[in-house]
Design a protein around this motif. Sequence first.
Motif, mmCIF file in Angstrom:
data_model
loop_
_atom_site.group_PDB
_atom_site.id
_atom_site.type_symbol
_atom_site.label_atom_id
_atom_site.label_comp_id
_atom_site.label_asym_id
_atom_site.label_seq_id
_atom_site.Cartn_x
_atom_site.Cartn_y
_atom_site.Cartn_z
ATOM 1 N N VAL A 135 0.843 -1.189 0.000
ATOM 2 C CA VAL A 135 0.000 0.000 0.000
ATOM 3 C C VAL A 135 0.886 1.249 0.000
ATOM 4 O O VAL A 135 1.970 1.261 0.579
ATOM 5 C CB VAL A 135 -0.962 0.024 1.200
ATOM 6 C CG1 VAL A 135 -1.931 -1.137 1.131
ATOM 7 C CG2 VAL A 135 -0.188 -0.012 2.513
ATOM 8 N N PHE A 140 -7.868 5.454 -0.551
ATOM 9 C CA PHE A 140 -8.570 4.290 -1.089
ATOM 10 C C PHE A 140 -10.071 4.579 -1.128
ATOM 11 O O PHE A 140 -10.766 4.512 -0.114
ATOM 12 C CB PHE A 140 -8.282 3.067 -0.207
ATOM 13 C CG PHE A 140 -8.702 1.756 -0.797
ATOM 14 C CD1 PHE A 140 -7.906 1.118 -1.730
ATOM 15 C CD2 PHE A 140 -9.895 1.151 -0.418
ATOM 16 C CE1 PHE A 140 -8.276 -0.105 -2.268
ATOM 17 C CE2 PHE A 140 -10.284 -0.071 -0.952
ATOM 18 C CZ PHE A 140 -9.471 -0.702 -1.880
ATOM 19 N N GLU A 158 -1.752 -4.389 -1.507
ATOM 20 C CA GLU A 158 -2.893 -4.008 -2.342
ATOM 21 C C GLU A 158 -2.861 -4.770 -3.669
ATOM 22 O O GLU A 158 -1.791 -4.987 -4.243
ATOM 23 C CB GLU A 158 -2.862 -2.506 -2.610
ATOM 24 C CG GLU A 158 -3.980 -2.012 -3.515
ATOM 25 C CD GLU A 158 -3.863 -0.521 -3.791
ATOM 26 O OE1 GLU A 158 -4.418 0.265 -2.994
ATOM 27 O OE2 GLU A 158 -3.186 -0.145 -4.780
ATOM 28 N N THR A 160 -5.019 -4.782 -7.456
ATOM 29 C CA THR A 160 -6.014 -4.114 -8.298
ATOM 30 C C THR A 160 -6.475 -5.054 -9.410
ATOM 31 O O THR A 160 -5.721 -5.927 -9.866
ATOM 32 C CB THR A 160 -5.441 -2.822 -8.906
ATOM 33 O OG1 THR A 160 -4.248 -3.144 -9.631
ATOM 34 C CG2 THR A 160 -5.124 -1.810 -7.823
ATOM 35 N N ALA A 169 -10.402 -3.018 -6.378
ATOM 36 C CA ALA A 169 -9.147 -3.064 -5.626
ATOM 37 C C ALA A 169 -9.401 -3.640 -4.232
ATOM 38 O O ALA A 169 -10.509 -3.506 -3.674
ATOM 39 C CB ALA A 169 -8.521 -1.681 -5.532
ATOM 40 N N GLN A 170 -8.383 -4.260 -3.708
ATOM 41 C CA GLN A 170 -8.446 -4.817 -2.354
ATOM 42 C C GLN A 170 -7.187 -4.449 -1.593
ATOM 43 O O GLN A 170 -6.078 -4.499 -2.145
ATOM 44 C CB GLN A 170 -8.586 -6.348 -2.392
ATOM 45 C CG GLN A 170 -8.625 -6.987 -1.000
ATOM 46 C CD GLN A 170 -8.510 -8.502 -1.038
ATOM 47 O OE1 GLN A 170 -8.373 -9.103 -2.108
ATOM 48 N NE2 GLN A 170 -8.548 -9.128 0.128
ATOM 49 N N GLN A 171 -7.350 -4.077 -0.348
ATOM 50 C CA GLN A 171 -6.224 -3.821 0.545
ATOM 51 C C GLN A 171 -6.349 -4.716 1.776
ATOM 52 O O GLN A 171 -7.450 -4.902 2.308
ATOM 53 C CB GLN A 171 -6.179 -2.355 0.985
ATOM 54 C CG GLN A 171 -5.727 -1.386 -0.095
ATOM 55 C CD GLN A 171 -5.501 0.024 0.427
ATOM 56 O OE1 GLN A 171 -5.918 0.362 1.544
ATOM 57 N NE2 GLN A 171 -4.844 0.860 -0.368
#
Length: 279
Positions: A135, A140, A158, A160, A169-171
């Motif tokens: 990240v 976000f 992260e 995408t 997207a995921q974090q």
Amino acid sequence: MHPTRTTRPATRGRARALAPLLLLALGATACGGEDTTPSAAGTEDASPSASATPSETPTTATASPTPTATATPEATPSQGPTASATPSASPSASTAPSPTAPPAPAPASSVLLSAAELPRLNDEAPWSVVRTRPVGSEAFGVCARFDALTIGADSGVERTFAHAEDDAAQQVLDFPDPKNASRAAAVLDSWRQGCSSRVPGEGARVRARTDVPLGQGRGWFYLVSWEEDGVGRWESLGMAVSGSRMVLLRMDHAGEDHNYAPGRDPLERGLQRAAAKMG
């Protein structure tokens, strides 16, 4: 006549002198006869003879304890392994189970969804992974004011995704402790409440937050819509937190609407899948 008189008195004197010796000899013979001759009083005679044994016992007891007492110390060193068996019980006590340290959490990257795991917006829109990286300093979501590291996360990763003009997207974020993770969740919710004035475009609308049932931890998501260049835009953002770890998931697409049955929103389903991987 004189010599005869003289001899007789001498003979009588000897007889008188020998008489006591004969009596002593007869007495000794009589005593010996009593010791060897069995009689009905043998049991009673055994008591006096047994009383003679104690007179010999001290001599025997004095001699026997001395070697026995000496043998005991000498046997103790020779039986060193046996003597050490008693201390060996102490190590066995030390092998009692000690408090087990909690297992280290799985790496954040293991919580990331694959393109196949991320639910599609529709059956004809499969996702593809664009990139995976740590990240950074970018906020976000359209309602975010700061990045996750700024609001307390120690680290994060992260990933995408994209399909045509749609993106997602995921974090996965790790905080110092559960308390800091809960505080960050409250910050994210406060951004939602004041989001309308910050959304670009026209006709911004922020929907109410919807709680997401999870196996562990807690989660929610909400939907933001606006119009940009005459085209409707929709962004859904969700959060799941368990312990000191947090998952953020975002989907952004163009279209005239964003209608899914309760519990079937692609973002809600994706958040549940990611939260399940946090365990």
